[in-house]
Design an enzyme around this catalytic site. Structure first.
Site, PDB file in Angstrom:
ATOM      1  N   HIS B 121     118.687  -5.925  17.627  1.00  0.00           N
ATOM      2  CA  HIS B 121     117.801  -6.967  18.147  1.00  0.00           C
ATOM      3  C   HIS B 121     117.770  -6.802  19.665  1.00  0.00           C
ATOM      4  CE1 HIS B 121     116.731 -11.138  19.252  1.00  0.00           C
ATOM      5  NE2 HIS B 121     116.283 -11.279  18.018  1.00  0.00           N
ATOM      6  N   ASP B 198     127.364  -8.015  16.796  1.00  0.00           N
ATOM      7  CA  ASP B 198     126.324  -9.046  16.782  1.00  0.00           C
ATOM      8  C   ASP B 198     126.286  -9.610  15.363  1.00  0.00           C
ATOM      9  OD1 ASP B 198     123.986 -10.442  16.389  1.00  0.00           O
ATOM     10  OD2 ASP B 198     122.663  -8.926  17.257  1.00  0.00           O
ATOM     11  N   CYS B 364     111.590  -8.946  17.445  1.00  0.00           N
ATOM     12  CA  CYS B 364     112.481  -8.693  18.583  1.00  0.00           C
ATOM     13  C   CYS B 364     113.269  -7.410  18.376  1.00  0.00           C
ATOM     14  CB  CYS B 364     113.433  -9.855  18.827  1.00  0.00           C
ATOM     15  SG  CYS B 364     112.596 -11.377  19.233  1.00  0.00           S
TER      16      CYS B 364
END
Lengths: 146, 409
Positions: B121, B198, B364
């Site tokens: 992302h 993440d 994104c």
């Protein structure tokens, strides 16, 4: 399922411009070059303009995006070609007002562009329709500055 | 099995959109909130609201207990070693930026490498681009396999002794791929690098055990796991966090303030400058209670089932292409696709007219879109409140979209 609302958005004139875009391509030599993206969705337009003596002599576009953004680009190039720069900017203002649901100058002959009026009912899609016009404004202003 | 009644806890889902019952398939963007979370926020503001860590008064104590109580819930939820390792921040983006700006600036030097992947992302790309530019370091990308997975061979090829940091998404927000972050962390450590995970798309859907993963940092957001927006968590190993400088300075994070110099509070508060996100943390605590009640194992199982069912039904539509691993066991409840000749925005608009919410765009993840050689895609993402009937509606909607555009073309 009824898609009456969709028919307001995807008018046949729009689909015609999407399928067979007018003024697709790039103008070579000495033209004004503008790249513009819609960062939220990935639509991209490359617009080239040829402006001489305050007149938009030629306009071509290339890029990728949804039916609304590409049809609007096709219609925009068609509408501004051969027009005075002020007229082109005036059309852009009228178009922007139309998209925002504001009152706009209905005496102006918008031609095919009128078909995009339904987009104003789909807030998420307004940016698709205005991308090409923003690119045109930017190109004209940049040329004025130089 | 997750009961169908779960849906009734989510008031927002009980409404019509454009004349059709809402089918919400955009939980990877943000999840909906159960009444338990909404009420926890309301209760906090109606009865306990006060600033924390300062008041002598009763409300101040109550707010502090709730705020720190939420930290304990998070600690158990991810199995952190202690509450000192749990920092409340605005979200995953802020958490990764903190690691890049604090640990990264202090440890990454000219010629060092930072390794990420093609499926990140933007929030796990740009902080590293900026750090690499500032420090004269090299940003490297791990190549993906054809099916959108990551192989340990490629990981080993990318990570070298010059690598100082490896950052990787646990579950891809586009492909749904679940990455072998535990094995990658081991390879990173063998080369003397730290491992950042993440976890934005993982924490809502899988049981997280940061000690078992042995990652150095783990970031996630509350709003994707039935909690409120504006609250997220950075987990970090205590030894690393102790060494790190804060990046935000002001009230709440200081120990002693002199005219020209100051000292910081101990962990975790030295990273929480300003009045903290108290209500957000309380809401996140309620969200964790809600998810625990159902059980993360159950949720994960449900998502695999949803993915499998969706892929089976959707692949029956002519001209529909699904991106990412073909094996549903390798992915979470995220299905990204394109319907040929119809742009994803147009697909999403037609579905919206049928009350179905999906995401369209680049999610994104522009470098990943480039890798997939598409400018945009449509994405349906599922959560615990979605069932097979929602997928049936999606498939029906996709068929109508196809017909509609076939007619106008």
């Amino acid at each position: 399922m009824s898609f009456n609302n969709l028919d307001q958005l995807y008018r046949s004139v729009i689909m015609d411009h999407y399928k067979t875009p007018r003024n697709k391509g790039t103008i070579e030599n000495d033209s004004i070059n503008i790249e513009m993206n819609n960062p939220t969705c990935g639509d991209r337009i490359h617009l080239t303009l040829q402006v001489e003596d305050g007149i938009v002599k030629d306009a071509k576009f290339d890029g990728e995006g949804c039916s609304i953004s590409m049809a609007s680009a096709s219609m925009m190039t068609q509408a501004v070609k051969g027009q005075k720069v002020e007229t082109a900017l005036g059309l852009s203002k009228t178009f922007s007002d139309m998209m925002l649901g504001k009152e706009y100058d209905e005496s102006e002959d918008l031609g095919d562009i009128e078909a995009l009026q339904g987009v104003s009912q789909f807030p998420a899609r307004i940016k698709c329709a205005t991308l090409a016009w923003k690119a045109m404004e930017k190109g004209v202003h940049e040329q004025e500055k130089s | 099995m997750i009961s169908k009644e779960i849906k009734s806890y989510f008031p927002i889902l009980n409404q019509e959109i454009n004349g059709n019952p809402l089918i919400y398939l955009d939980s990877a963007a943000t999840s909906q909130k159960p009444v338990q979370v909404i009420e926890a926020l309301e209760y906090y503001y109606k009865l306990d609201n006060s600033n924390v860590h300062r008041g002598v008064h009763t409300l101040g104590n109550r707010a502090t207990e709730k705020y720190e109580g939420a930290r304990e819930k998070v600690q158990k939820f991810i199995n952190a070693g202690s509450t000192e390792e749990v920092i409340f921040l605005r979200g995953t983006t802020t958490a990764i930026n903190l690691v890049a700006q604090s640990y990264g600036r202090a440890n990454v030097n000219e010629g060092d490498e930072i390794v990420i992947t093609y499926m990140e992302h933007h929030s796990n790309i740009i902080p590293w681009q900026q750090l690499a530019k500032e420090r004269g370091a090299i940003l490297k990308y791990i190549e993906l396999e054809e099916d959108g997975t990551i192989s340990l061979e490629q990981v080993k090829a990318a990570i070298t002794e010059r690598t100082k940091m490896v950052s990787m998404v646990y579950v891809s927000n586009v492909l749904g791929t679940m990455n072998p972050v535990k094995e990658v962390a081991r390879i990173a450590h063998e080369n003397g690098a730290v491992m950042v995970v993440d976890g934005a798309q993982a924490a809502p859907h899988l049981k997280i055990d940061v000690q078992q993963l042995d990652c150095d940092f783990f970031a996630f957001s509350g709003h994707k796991m039935v909690g409120p927006t504006g609250i997220g968590v950075l987990y970090g190993k205590k030894a690393l966090l102790n060494e790190m400088e804060p990046v935000e300075f002001g009230g709440e994070m200081i120990d002693f303030v002199g005219l020209y110099d100051s000292t910081w509070k101990e962990l975790p508060w030295k990273f929480e400058g300003g009045t903290p996100i108290i209500a957000g943390a309380v809401g996140l605590g309620a969200a964790i209670d809600f998810l625990n009640e159902i059980g993360l194992d159950e949720i994960e199982k449900h998502e695999h089932e949803m993915a499998a069912y969706a892929m089976e039904k959707m692949s029956g539509i002519d001209g529909l292409e699904i991106y990412g691993p073909k094996d549903p066991a390798k992915r979470a409840g995220i299905v990204t696709f394109n319907l040929n000749d119809v742009h994803p925005h147009d697909v999403a608009t037609v579905l919206d007219m049928s009350g179905i919410a999906v995401r369209a765009g680049h999610h994104c993840a522009q470098p990943l879109m480039k890798w997939l050689e598409v400018s945009a895609t449509a994405r349906a993402s599922f959560y615990l409140y979605n069932g097979e009937s929602d997928i049936d509606r999606l498939v029906e909607g996709l068929r109508s979209a196809k017909e509609y555009f076939n007619d106008v073309f």
